[in-house]
Design a protein around this motif. Structure first.
Motif, PDB file in Angstrom:
ATOM      1  N   HIS A  85      -5.267 113.376  64.088  1.00 40.50           N
ATOM      2  CA  HIS A  85      -6.080 113.637  62.954  1.00 40.50           C
ATOM      3  C   HIS A  85      -7.585 114.243  63.879  1.00 40.50           C
ATOM      4  O   HIS A  85      -8.606 114.511  62.750  1.00 40.50           O
ATOM      5  CB  HIS A  85      -7.223 111.672  62.761  1.00 40.50           C
TER       6      HIS A  85
ATOM      7  N   THR B 291     -10.080 107.909  56.442  1.00 38.27           N
ATOM      8  CA  THR B 291      -8.544 108.030  55.413  1.00 38.27           C
ATOM      9  C   THR B 291      -8.048 106.342  55.522  1.00 38.27           C
ATOM     10  O   THR B 291      -8.279 105.910  56.243  1.00 38.27           O
ATOM     11  CB  THR B 291      -7.560 108.961  55.828  1.00 38.27           C
TER      12      THR B 291
ATOM     13  N   ARG C 161     -12.413 112.224  57.662  1.00 37.23           N
ATOM     14  CA  ARG C 161     -12.894 111.169  57.129  1.00 37.23           C
ATOM     15  C   ARG C 161     -12.475 109.415  57.743  1.00 37.23           C
ATOM     16  O   ARG C 161     -11.270 110.031  58.107  1.00 37.23           O
ATOM     17  CB  ARG C 161     -12.963 111.102  55.896  1.00 37.23           C
TER      18      ARG C 161
END
Length: 468
Positions: free
Chosen positions: A411, A332, A330
């Motif tokens: 990530h 984020t 995502r």
């Protein structure tokens, strides 16, 4: 390797309908050029094949002498996999025919075709398949590694639409592969790279596409990115499959579609394609155009073939390129911050940071249907370093890409194999994840001597294949 050390090359030249190019030929330096000018390899033999029989002849010649084989389709691999210094290059650039069977909704595409060849032929029937976003990209490399593009959320990856193929294997046989004839090999061709032979024909399932789509770019100042990207994230969270978007953070390129006053300006662009009903698309994408005050908005109905060539001018052959990529779940706030921070340090007006929105049809394909390793990521980011060939600051541009990649690593949920660069065998293995063991078994069956090794290589001799 010197051409004089390869016995029988004169007989190979006589056996080919196409041409055998050696370092002694005037055409040699042109024939060994690839898209990435940073690649400088000198293959002893380049077999410019006219047909599948030529490919089989050249493969047999290489196999009898234990020579490695590189396959050149479009020559667009940033890692230069279309060339080798010590073996035979199969140049398929003479094999670009595309035949559409509209009633069967199939396209038969020769192995040296470019995406502009496919788009031109299929759009004549208002049909299409997910292709590269640069029209000069080769069909073969894109397909065999997965194939992300504007249509992927509605139509799936290019590889997901591969239903049959003809390929020449390492023992010189030309075989046909489909769901009933060697389905395991078809699985490997759907994302396993060029490891299993030279594909001389691709058979693609086609979809209703165009000829008109709602597409273009919306450009905001990079200074507004920390505001624009969260709004973009929220809008695409439940986006219909018909909407494909690619973010691009960079210095605004000097292309005809963009006013000169913006050239060189730091920007975040939203490149979009709505491939469904145009009026419905206008309503859905309206918020994309109102995240702030766009510097430019070119979104309008356009021909799909024009969209497919829209960014060709930003990816020219002969420039020097280096890249890395990361799949992540995502956008984020932390990811957004990292992307904006490193994009703001970009070192070249030719470099770029495309961020692809995956999901949709890409995420709905079962793992067992393909070897593609990035199936369940939400996004892919490509840190794309590029510079002029006469510049001597390569190290600075490469360092920017690597620093960016390292910052995104926490990530990461994977990597897109077609965006690998110099990560080596460990990088390839990591990109395939749990599929690695199955791919090694397939490689051992069809190319046990690893003649096809100039690719994102699955080494049949790796001792740790069972640990994946």
């Amino acid at each position: 390797m010197d051409i004089l050390t390869i016995s029988g090359s004169d007989k190979l030249a006589d056996a080919l309908r196409g041409d055998l190019i050696t370092p002694a030929d005037q055409l040699y330096d042109e024939a060994r050029k690839v898209w990435n000018g940073d690649i400088d390899r000198r293959p002893p033999l380049i077999a410019r094949c006219a047909d599948a029989a030529d490919v089989a002849t050249a493969v047999t010649f290489a196999a009898e002498r234990g020579l490695p084989i590189a396959v050149r389709g479009g020559g667009h691999s940033v890692a230069g996999q279309a060339l080798c210094d010590d073996g035979v290059v199969l140049d398929l650039s003479m094999m670009r025919a595309v035949r559409v069977e509209p009633h069967r909704r199939l396209a038969q595409v020769q192995g040296g075709a470019l995406w502009r060849d496919v788009d031109r032929a299929t759009q004549a029937h208002r049909l299409g398949v997910t292709g590269g976003i640069v029209s000069e990209t080769g069909v073969g490399g894109l397909t065999l590694g997965g194939g992300i593009g504007h249509l992927m959320r509605r139509c799936g990856l290019t590889a997901d639409n591969l239903v049959e193929a003809d390929l020449v294997t390492a023992d010189g046989r030309c075989i046909t592969v489909d769901a009933s004839a060697d389905p395991e090999l078809l699985w490997g061709l759907r994302g396993g790279g060029g490891n299993f032979g030279a594909v001389v024909r691709f058979g693609f399932r086609l979809h209703d596409v165009g000829p008109t789509v709602l597409a273009g770019m919306i450009i905001y100042p990079l200074a507004d990115a920390l505001s624009v990207l969260p709004q973009y994230r929220d809008l695409i969270a439940d986006a219909p499959d018909a909407l494909g978007t690619i973010l691009n953070l960079r210095l605004c390129p000097p292309v005809a579609a963009i006013p000169e006053r913006l050239h060189g300006t730091p920007i975040v662009a939203i490149n979009m394609c709505w491939s469904g009903d145009i009026e419905e698309g206008h309503a859905y994408v309206r918020p994309l155009r109102n995240f702030g005050r766009p510097m430019l908005d070119t979104v309008a109905p356009m021909q799909y073939v024009d969209l497919q060539q829209m960014v060709d001018g930003t990816s020219r052959p002969g420039k020097h390129y280096y890249w890395r990529s990361v799949d992540f779940e995502r956008l984020t706030d932390q990811v957004i911050g990292t992307i904006v921070e490193h994009a703001s340090r970009i070192t070249s007006p030719l470099s770029a940071v495309p961020v692809y929105h995956l999901g949709g049809a890409v995420g709905r394909v079962p793992d067992e249907d393909s070897a593609f390793g990035s199936r369940h990521a939400g996004h892919n980011i490509n840190m794309f370093g590029a510079w002029e060939p006469d510049r001597d600051d390569r190290d600075r541009h490469v360092a920017w890409v690597r620093d960016f990649s390292e910052a995104m690593a926490p990530h990461s949920v994977g990597q897109y194999v077609n965006f690998l660069s110099d990560e080596g065998s460990d990088g390839v293995r990591a990109a395939y994840g749990h599929r690695w063991r199955r791919l090694v078994a397939l490689k051992r069956r069809v190319d046990p001597l690893n003649l096809f090794r100039y690719n994102y290589n699955i080494d049949p001799g790796r001792e740790d294949e069972g640990d994946a």
